[in-house]
Design a protein around this motif. Structure first.
Motif, short mmCIF file in Angstrom:
data_model
loop_
_atom_site.label_atom_id
_atom_site.label_comp_id
_atom_site.label_asym_id
_atom_site.label_seq_id
_atom_site.Cartn_x
_atom_site.Cartn_y
_atom_site.Cartn_z
N ASP A 1 5.26 -3.01 -0.26
CA ASP A 1 6.28 -3.03 1.07
C ASP A 1 6.60 -1.85 1.17
O ASP A 1 7.04 -1.43 2.41
CB ASP A 1 7.50 -4.07 0.65
CG ASP A 1 7.26 -5.38 1.09
OD1 ASP A 1 6.19 -5.69 1.57
OD2 ASP A 1 8.14 -6.41 0.86
N ALA A 2 6.96 -1.14 0.07
CA ALA A 2 7.55 0.47 0.40
C ALA A 2 6.31 1.27 1.17
O ALA A 2 6.89 2.03 2.00
CB ALA A 2 7.81 0.96 -0.83
N ILE B 1 4.30 0.02 3.36
CA ILE B 1 4.48 -0.58 4.69
C ILE B 1 5.66 0.16 5.59
O ILE B 1 5.65 0.71 6.62
CB ILE B 1 4.68 -1.96 4.88
CG1 ILE B 1 3.30 -2.82 4.25
CG2 ILE B 1 4.94 -2.55 6.28
CD1 ILE B 1 3.25 -4.15 4.02
N GLN B 2 6.85 0.05 4.66
CA GLN B 2 7.98 0.77 5.40
C GLN B 2 7.78 2.36 5.63
O GLN B 2 8.31 2.65 6.86
CB GLN B 2 9.02 0.73 4.36
CG GLN B 2 9.66 -0.69 3.75
CD GLN B 2 10.47 -1.32 5.01
OE1 GLN B 2 11.08 -0.72 5.74
NE2 GLN B 2 10.86 -2.52 4.79
N ALA B 3 7.15 2.82 4.87
CA ALA B 3 6.95 4.34 5.10
C ALA B 3 5.94 4.44 6.20
O ALA B 3 6.14 5.51 7.29
CB ALA B 3 6.22 4.96 3.98
N VAL C 1 5.79 2.56 9.14
CA VAL C 1 6.58 1.97 10.38
C VAL C 1 7.92 3.17 10.61
O VAL C 1 8.41 3.10 11.77
CB VAL C 1 7.07 0.77 10.51
CG1 VAL C 1 5.97 -0.14 10.32
CG2 VAL C 1 8.13 0.55 9.48
N GLN C 2 8.39 3.95 9.77
CA GLN C 2 9.19 4.92 9.55
C GLN C 2 8.95 5.72 10.80
O GLN C 2 10.06 5.90 11.74
CB GLN C 2 9.62 5.47 8.45
CG GLN C 2 10.82 6.42 8.36
CD GLN C 2 12.05 5.61 8.68
OE1 GLN C 2 12.55 4.66 8.11
NE2 GLN C 2 12.89 5.96 9.77
N VAL D 1 3.61 -6.93 8.81
CA VAL D 1 4.33 -5.56 9.41
C VAL D 1 5.76 -6.08 10.11
O VAL D 1 6.73 -5.59 9.99
CB VAL D 1 3.56 -4.94 10.18
CG1 VAL D 1 4.25 -3.72 10.91
CG2 VAL D 1 2.29 -4.44 9.39
N ALA E 1 8.21 -6.70 8.11
CA ALA E 1 8.76 -5.31 7.32
C ALA E 1 9.78 -4.68 8.30
O ALA E 1 10.60 -4.18 8.06
CB ALA E 1 7.78 -4.40 7.11
N ILE E 2 9.55 -4.98 9.75
CA ILE E 2 10.15 -4.45 10.55
C ILE E 2 11.49 -5.03 10.72
O ILE E 2 12.76 -4.53 10.83
CB ILE E 2 9.47 -4.69 12.24
CG1 ILE E 2 8.53 -3.56 12.17
CG2 ILE E 2 10.62 -4.57 13.33
CD1 ILE E 2 7.37 -4.06 13.40
N ALA F 1 12.90 -6.16 8.17
CA ALA F 1 13.77 -5.64 7.02
C ALA F 1 14.10 -4.37 7.34
O ALA F 1 14.74 -3.91 6.31
CB ALA F 1 12.88 -6.03 5.92
N THR F 2 13.74 -3.77 8.49
CA THR F 2 14.19 -2.40 8.83
C THR F 2 15.08 -2.38 9.80
O THR F 2 14.79 -2.10 11.03
CB THR F 2 13.00 -1.49 9.06
OG1 THR F 2 11.90 -1.56 8.02
CG2 THR F 2 13.30 -0.03 9.14
#
Lengths: 184, 184
Positions: free
Chosen positions: B55-56, B58-60, B62-63, B113, B116-117, B119-120
């Motif tokens: 997950d981290a 994926i977060q990186a 989409v940042q 994804v 993940a979005i 969650a961001t």
DNA sequence: GTCTATAGCACGATAGAC
DNA sequence: GTCTATCGTGCTATAGAC
């Protein structure tokens, strides 16, 4: 609502419908046969009794689209002139997306389904024919881009939450209008 | 080409790039950290040294999109009048897709994804703001459908094999043209 | 910072009772 | 035709040597 009648093939249809719901939510790779069985309230082996493998289940899901595209191409080839053919294809695609919104979305977005499509020659061939018909002979870059955008946009519009509240008839008319703005 | 220099943060960037390639090919759930490590020629634990969890990673990925959307909104809010704002957003989105084709495609197509979005928060909020700006006040069904089609089509056009041979400048102009046909 | 090795678990798929 | 139980594999993630 659980296991209501028990007609022939009903379990199979219920499995397909449940699988499709989950595929839209989590993707094909993100959905296990255990999840499908759980949501349906049956054992995993029951799913395997209807579909030998997960791939077979995916194939069964996309089969109706292959059939629809086949009929669509037959109708288009019977039309007189390229403009009429394009019109038949556009109307047929919009109708297909409205009738099978979830399948359309999963077919365009999921790499696992795209692999299954490549493994279903008739579907791959028919999709290519539909695209070629819409592109026309010697297409300009402008038309190539317009078709790419429309194709992806159409396939995913059926499950877009932003459009969920639109009545089907409105959505039909607006998708047809969008298609004509881009492709005619 | 393997492990050329060794500057600070280089391994991290190489992991992100390789992961993105594989995510486009097989989807996020269809790509294991072992596959990423193998293609990169490192051990799986090396990937975990840079990213605590999948997950981290994926977060990186989409940042940068969240950052780009932030700048885009700042520029749009500085523009005078709604027409100018829409123009800024359209140009910015097209530029973003051209610069980060694969991220755009994965962001719109992959349920993993999309989770993940959600969650961001900053990314979810900015995406919603961009959509609202393009929709405008009291949008008609026609505009809702046009935006839905354009949004999905734009995000996926950057990786469409049918458009792979188009020079970037041509693709830029045609995407802008398509956007204006649908949204102006 | 990279490696080997492995824990712990969920997956797809199968066997066999009922 | 549905069940329970299980096999073998591959997954995320961690431990610990170098």
């Amino acid at each position: 609502m659980a296991k209501p009648v028990g007609r022939r093939g009903e379990t199979r249809e219920r499995i397909l419908a449940t699988a499709l719901d989950l595929f839209v939510e989590h993707g094909v790779h993100g959905t296990s046969l255990q999840q499908i069985a759980d949501r349906l309230g049956v054992a995993k082996a029951t799913v395997y009794h209807q579909f030998a493998t997960k791939d077979a289940l995916i194939q069964a899901l996309v089969q109706p689209v292959a059939d629809t595209l086949g009929e669509l191409l037959t109708r288009a080839e019977a039309a007189a002139g390229r403009e009429a053919q394009v019109e038949v294809v556009i109307e047929g695609l919009v109708e297909m997306v409205l009738a099978r919104r979830q399948i359309a979305a999963v077919m365009h977005g999921d790499p696992a389904v795209e692999a299954a499509i490549r493994a279903t020659p008739e579907l791959a061939v028919r999709s290519a024919k539909v695209k070629d018909l819409l592109l026309g002979p010697d297409p300009s870059p402008s038309r190539r881009v317009a078709l790419s955008v429309f194709n992806a946009g159409l396939m995913l519009s059926g499950t877009d939450p932003e459009l969920a509240e639109l009545p089907e008839e409105i959505l039909r008319q607006e998708l047809l209008g969008t298609a004509r703005r881009l492709l005619v």
